[in-house]
Design a protein around this motif. Structure first.
Motif, mmCIF file in Angstrom:
data_model
loop_
_atom_site.group_PDB
_atom_site.id
_atom_site.type_symbol
_atom_site.label_atom_id
_atom_site.label_comp_id
_atom_site.label_asym_id
_atom_site.label_seq_id
_atom_site.Cartn_x
_atom_site.Cartn_y
_atom_site.Cartn_z
ATOM 1 N N HIS A 195 11.095 6.396 -0.827
ATOM 2 C CA HIS A 195 10.240 5.732 -1.814
ATOM 3 C C HIS A 195 10.965 5.374 -3.108
ATOM 4 O O HIS A 195 10.760 4.311 -3.659
ATOM 5 C CB HIS A 195 9.029 6.608 -2.139
ATOM 6 N N VAL A 202 13.215 4.397 5.708
ATOM 7 C CA VAL A 202 11.792 4.686 5.514
ATOM 8 C C VAL A 202 11.368 5.667 6.606
ATOM 9 O O VAL A 202 11.690 5.478 7.787
ATOM 10 C CB VAL A 202 10.948 3.393 5.586
ATOM 11 N N HIS A 236 8.875 6.272 8.366
ATOM 12 C CA HIS A 236 8.223 5.810 9.592
ATOM 13 C C HIS A 236 9.098 4.851 10.403
ATOM 14 O O HIS A 236 8.722 4.420 11.479
ATOM 15 C CB HIS A 236 6.879 5.157 9.261
ATOM 16 N N ASP A 264 2.151 11.027 3.925
ATOM 17 C CA ASP A 264 2.192 9.583 3.712
ATOM 18 C C ASP A 264 1.161 8.966 4.644
ATOM 19 O O ASP A 264 1.141 9.280 5.830
ATOM 20 C CB ASP A 264 3.586 9.050 4.048
ATOM 21 N N HIS A 279 0.830 6.166 6.028
ATOM 22 C CA HIS A 279 1.244 5.310 7.139
ATOM 23 C C HIS A 279 1.858 6.077 8.308
ATOM 24 O O HIS A 279 2.486 5.492 9.194
ATOM 25 C CB HIS A 279 2.158 4.187 6.648
ATOM 26 N N SER A 334 9.643 -2.866 4.515
ATOM 27 C CA SER A 334 8.597 -1.828 4.608
ATOM 28 C C SER A 334 8.482 -1.238 6.014
ATOM 29 O O SER A 334 9.051 -1.763 6.967
ATOM 30 C CB SER A 334 7.220 -2.336 4.163
ATOM 31 N N CYS A 335 7.697 -0.155 6.096
ATOM 32 C CA CYS A 335 7.504 0.503 7.394
ATOM 33 C C CYS A 335 6.612 -0.324 8.301
ATOM 34 O O CYS A 335 6.508 -0.057 9.493
ATOM 35 C CB CYS A 335 6.940 1.906 7.207
ATOM 36 N N CYS A 367 11.873 1.832 0.636
ATOM 37 C CA CYS A 367 10.494 1.304 0.573
ATOM 38 C C CYS A 367 10.410 0.087 -0.353
ATOM 39 O O CYS A 367 9.586 -0.798 -0.151
ATOM 40 C CB CYS A 367 9.527 2.366 0.069
ATOM 41 N N CYS A 409 7.417 -2.434 -1.464
ATOM 42 C CA CYS A 409 6.145 -2.075 -0.828
ATOM 43 C C CYS A 409 5.272 -1.334 -1.818
ATOM 44 O O CYS A 409 4.063 -1.500 -1.833
ATOM 45 C CB CYS A 409 6.380 -1.252 0.422
ATOM 46 N N LEU A 410 5.877 -0.467 -2.620
ATOM 47 C CA LEU A 410 5.069 0.205 -3.647
ATOM 48 C C LEU A 410 5.771 0.324 -4.986
ATOM 49 O O LEU A 410 5.217 0.912 -5.915
ATOM 50 C CB LEU A 410 4.552 1.572 -3.181
ATOM 51 N N ASN A 465 2.112 -3.717 3.513
ATOM 52 C CA ASN A 465 0.797 -3.384 4.067
ATOM 53 C C ASN A 465 -0.342 -3.296 3.063
ATOM 54 O O ASN A 465 -1.485 -3.114 3.444
ATOM 55 C CB ASN A 465 0.914 -2.054 4.814
ATOM 56 N N ARG A 493 -0.140 -2.723 -6.875
ATOM 57 C CA ARG A 493 0.655 -2.069 -5.834
ATOM 58 C C ARG A 493 2.146 -2.374 -5.961
ATOM 59 O O ARG A 493 2.999 -1.560 -5.670
ATOM 60 C CB ARG A 493 0.142 -2.520 -4.458
HETATM 61 S S1 SF4 Z 1 3.875 2.106 3.158
HETATM 62 FE FE1 SF4 Z 1 5.541 1.335 1.925
HETATM 63 S S2 SF4 Z 1 5.874 2.990 0.475
HETATM 64 FE FE2 SF4 Z 1 4.724 3.876 2.155
HETATM 65 S S3 SF4 Z 1 6.273 4.666 3.569
HETATM 66 FE FE3 SF4 Z 1 5.805 2.575 4.184
HETATM 67 S S4 SF4 Z 1 7.356 1.338 3.204
HETATM 68 FE FE4 SF4 Z 1 7.320 3.286 2.142
#
Ligand code: SF4
Lengths: 468, 199
Positions: free
Chosen positions: A65, A109, A111, A130, A132, A347-348, A408, A411-412, A430, A436
């Motif tokens: 992150h 990441v 995931h 997390d 996700h 991102s994941c 990440c 993504c955030l 996502n 965000r």
């Molecule tokens: S949603 Fe975004 S911030 Fe969360 S683990 Fe996946 S890539 Fe990282």
């Protein structure tokens, strides 16, 4: 004859340690993934209770992150990020947990790396601090996102206290059109069922369209279950899952692999298993989809006109008005044509090699439009290596895209990659929540990575089918 | 054993709107920390800044409120416990709403903070009543499953397991889970993948 069972029931039953007095189930967690943001407080609570990690061998860590994507060189420029990294290193060392740090070559990441290392396998229970974590369900695992106190529970006991959700089967049938990707499928499902449609449910994705998907596409679908309100989403394991795992670093080897594969096949849902309800989706109805609002259910086909207030159900009107105002959209016009300032591929949800390949196909057709800032962020170091081997990084660079280090990222926006002011971002991530992507007034349009690449070269949201 | 949570009493704060996500409750930049200390002051920071003093958490009549009254699907989005932690540190001891996102509600339970639901009609009545008369004290009674205000006593929905964990002071799940003792190892080692798929 034995009662037919769903994968969900089989996995749940195999991991049930006992019924708890409050009616929940004490569930054994087979794989616990941790990262720098939600674990330090959990380790602190563990120390306060004078407890150790119960199964350090079932626990793996990475950093994703907060990691910067321009340089991973230590110490990290951001002192707070460095402090979090140091805390994770220290906690892993003192508890004997394997940490995939940048020096390991396996960082990424959380995931993305679980599946690519073969850590995630069918029939497992997976937990991670997390939301996700549902991503891992693509293998036929039951994977939950948890909060920090629950991370502490898993560290201390390798268990979670869980209430069993209801089970919904979502059947997607028929063939997807050209330029329509797994991302469009899940955005379409969320659009249809709503962002709270899945609350209290686990989703089983099935049907010919899903069965035809690669593992990476399945990961994209399961990833966004949580955006539809479902904490868990999974797909029954089949030969695609088995072959994906063969030869992966943490997958069983040789004969043990064949025994594993037999077990994996056996835990798929039985014919006639019970579902609380079944939803059918026709893949032919799905077109390249984008979000236009401030939650992931506010989505529509990229060329469809935005609805008028009168077409919106009463209950949704306040949310509709708020979203339209925040985004600056007008009813009757499509999202296609909206000028963008930033393009984020990663991102994941969509930071795997197949995503980069699809985006590169589009990038090859043009050059990033003037004034558009881009971030192409591989989901892991392994994805980055593979992409570089295939020359994808060169394709992106030649087209004017900024090729970054894995994490990440946007993504955030916990690292330096952020929107500024009211910037409009085409994003393969996502969540399109207000704020965000790091600017409280920044605007996010979620779409497939190929669509993001198309938007980058056009300078405006475009129908990827016209570019391909 | 954690403290028993039977009732939460205090003034209410009405925060209207549905689908309020955890990125709004606590923006991601405040997750750059290794403790939860100090998160209270950053709850809803960006929303509050944009509302320029008009946000429910900044309205004087709601200052010192204990019970946050919200709409539908409150706390959707990420699993960050930083969200309930920041609200707890901002003084809230309970949440009343039409519905809550699952991970958020679970995180609240793990902190001993009840999330209870009201029928939409009751919720609208309660919101109006608290806005009209913010000085009144509300009582959330978990034993009776009710919330009482000047608008009357309303039935409050709460999951049996959550209610029991709060009433019996077992909401810190670690202690409860540890009671399973060796059964944990037995369940674990029975799983073929933990055992390494022996022949
Ligand atoms: S949603 Fe975004 S911030 Fe969360 S683990 Fe996946 S890539 Fe990282």
């Amino acid at each position: 004859m034995t009662t037919p069972l769903s994968l969900f029931d089989k996995v749940w039953n195999a991991h049930a340690v006992r019924e708890l007095p409050d009616g929940q189930t004490q569930l054994f967690i087979g794989l616990h993934l941790i990262h720098e943001v939600t674990s330090p407080q959990a380790f602190a609570m563990l120390h306060e209770m004078d407890l150790r990690v119960r199964f350090p061998g079932q626990t793996f860590a990475t950093v994703d992150h907060i990691i910067p994507t321009d340089s991973q060189v230590r110490p990290l420029a951001d002192e707070l990020a460095e402090e979090m990294m140091v805390a994770l290193e220290k906690n892993c060392r003192s508890h004997g947990i394997e940490f995939f740090d940048p020096a390991s070559g396996h960082q990424g990441v959380v995931h993305v790396i679980g599946p690519e290392l073969g850590l995630t396998q069918p029939g497992m229970t997976v937990a991670c601090g997390d939301s996700h974590t549902s991503t891992h369900g693509a293998f036929g695992a039951i994977a939950f996102g948890i909060g920090t106190s629950q991370v502490r529970d898993v560290l201390a006991t390798q268990c979670l206290a869980m209430a069993k959700p209801k089970l919904r089967r979502i059947e997607v049938d028929r063939v997807l059109g050209g330029g329509v990707y797994a991302k469009d499928v899940i955005l379409h499902i969320i659009r249809k069922l709503g962002v709270k449609g899945g609350v209290g449910h686990a989703y089983e994705y099935a049907g010919a369209t899903i069965e035809a998907m690669s593992m990476e596409e399945r990961l994209t679908v399961c990833n966004m279950s949580i955006e539809g309100g479902a904490r868990v989403g999974y797909i029954n394991p089949d030969e695609t899952a088995v072959e994906y795992l063969r030869g992966r670093e943490f997958a069983p080897k040789d004969e043990a692999f064949e025994r594993a594969a037999d077990w994996w096949r056996s835990i798929a849902s039985d014919e006639g298993a019970h579902y609380d309800d079944v939803v059918k989706i026709d893949a032919a109805d799905i077109s390249p989809t984008v979000t236009w609002g401030i939650n992931p259910g506010q989505a529509l086909g990229v060329v469809e006109p935005l609805p008028h207030m009168t077409q919106v159900p009463d209950a949704d009107r306040p949310g509709f008005a708020e979203a339209m105002e925040f985004m600056g959209f007008r009813s009757g016009e499509p999202v296609a044509g909206t000028k963008i300032d930033v393009a984020f591929i990663g991102s994941c949800t969509n930071g795997r090699i197949s995503d980069l390949r699809e985006a590169a196909k589009v990038a090859r057709k043009g050059h990033v439009a003037p004034g558009v800032r881009t971030y192409v962020v591989p989901g892991s170091q392994a994805v980055a290596r593979q992409a570089e081997e295939e020359g994808l990084d060169e394709i992106f660079r030649a087209a004017g895209f900024d090729w970054r280090e894995p994490g990440c990222s946007m993504c955030l926006a916990m690292n330096p990659d952020k929107l500024i002011g009211r910037e409009m971002c085409a994003s393969s991530s996502n969540r399109n929540f207000k704020g965000r992507q790091g600017s409280p007034t920044g605007r996010t349009l979620l779409m497939s990575p190929a669509m993001v690449a198309a938007a980058a070269i056009k300078g405006a949201v475009a129908d990827v089918r016209e570019v391909l | 054993m954690a403290a028993v949570v039977e009732r939460v009493e205090g003034r209410g704060c009405v925060l209207r709107g549905n689908d309020i996500d955890t990125d709004r409750i606590i923006p991601a930049r405040f997750l750059r920390c290794v403790t939860f200390d100090g998160l209270g002051e950053h709850a809803f920071e960006d929303d509050r800044e944009q509302a320029k003093g008009d946000h429910a958490l900044d309205q004087e009549q709601f200052a010192g409120a204990r019970i946050l009254i919200v709409g539908e699907n409150f706390g959707c989005g990420s699993s960050r416990e930083h969200a309930p932690q920041s609200l707890m540190r901002a003084g809230f001891g309970a949440f009343v709403g039409q519905s809550f996102a699952e991970i958020f509600a679970g995180n609240c339970t793990a902190l001993g903070l009840p999330c209870v639901t009201l029928e939409p009609g009751d919720l609208a009545t309660l919101m109006d009543s608290v806005e009209l008369d913010p000085e009144q004290s509300l009582v959330l009674d978990l034993t009776a499953r009710t919330i009482s205000s000047r608008a009357g006593t309303m039935a409050a929905g709460v999951r049996d397991g959550t209610r029991m964990a709060l009433l019996e002071g077992t909401w810190n799940a670690t202690a409860v889970l540890l009671e399973a003792g060796d059964d944990i190892e037995q369940t674990g080692t029975r799983l073929p993948y933990v055992a390494g798929f022996p022949g």
